[in-house]
Design an enzyme around this catalytic site. Structure first.
Site, PDB file in Angstrom:
ATOM      1  N   GLY A  57       0.792  -1.223   0.000  1.00 38.86           N
ATOM      2  CA  GLY A  57       0.000   0.000   0.000  1.00 38.86           C
ATOM      3  C   GLY A  57       0.823   1.271   0.000  1.00 38.86           C
ATOM      4  N   HIS A  58       2.144   1.178   0.011  1.00 37.37           N
ATOM      5  CA  HIS A  58       2.997   2.379   0.128  1.00 37.37           C
ATOM      6  C   HIS A  58       4.163   2.307  -0.846  1.00 37.37           C
ATOM      7  CE1 HIS A  58       5.477   5.485   2.148  1.00 37.37           C
ATOM      8  NE2 HIS A  58       4.329   5.893   2.632  1.00 37.37           N
ATOM      9  N   PHE A  59       4.073   2.487  -1.987  1.00 42.12           N
ATOM     10  CA  PHE A  59       2.940   2.661  -2.897  1.00 42.12           C
ATOM     11  C   PHE A  59       3.096   1.593  -3.962  1.00 42.12           C
ATOM     12  CE2 PHE A  59       3.989   6.791  -1.062  1.00 42.12           C
ATOM     13  CZ  PHE A  59       2.784   7.166  -0.522  1.00 42.12           C
TER      14      PHE A  59
END
Length: 155
Positions: A57-59
């Protein structure tokens, strides 16, 4: 065991680190410690891989290691100094303060981060450190952190 024996550790592999720190996957941010100078300085290593859970999620399109995890790696390296100095790996080292945090360059999968920590001050069970994170010798992050040693039975 002499005082020197309890405070000196030239390096630590992951097995030794896991004796010093309570952290485990996915939150253990130090793979190896290549140098510990008594209770004054240490250099911890983090090999950054794309397989780490925070990169989902990052990224996803351009993975960057979250800055807070760089700070955590600094704190864990400092915590290893505290735990080794106390000579009792059963104690907990609580990360208490962060000041002057700066993030200079992104850290990406494939990087090898070095966490350079230096003790500035110790009063009782309170320790203060200056920390630098470096990749290929270049400063990527820095912070001043504080830690407190607590016996497990008092936590």
């Amino acid at each position: 065991m002499t005082e020197e024996a309890t405070t000196t550790l030239s390096s630590a592999d992951i097995t030794e680190i896991m004796k010093l720190l309570p952290h485990r996957y996915p939150f253990l941010m130090v793979d190896k410690i290549i140098e510990i100078d008594g209770d004054n300085t240490a250099i911890g290593i983090k090999n950054v891989t794309v397989n780490e859970p925070h990169f989902t999620g990052h990224f996803p399109e351009a993975p960057i290691m979250p800055g807070v995890l760089l700070i955590e790696g600094m704190a864990q390296t400092a915590g290893a100094i505290c735990a080794k100095k106390e000579g009792q790996t059963g104690n907990l080292v609580y990360f208490m303060t962060i000041e002057n945090a700066r993030f200079r360059k992104p850290v990406v999968p494939g990087d090898r981060v070095e966490f350079h920590v230096k003790k500035n001050k110790q009063r009782g069970n309170i320790w203060k450190f200056h920390c630098d994170a470096k990749v290929d010798g270049a400063l990527v992050a820095e912070a001043d952190i504080g830690a407190m040693i607590v016996r497990k039975d008092q936590a």
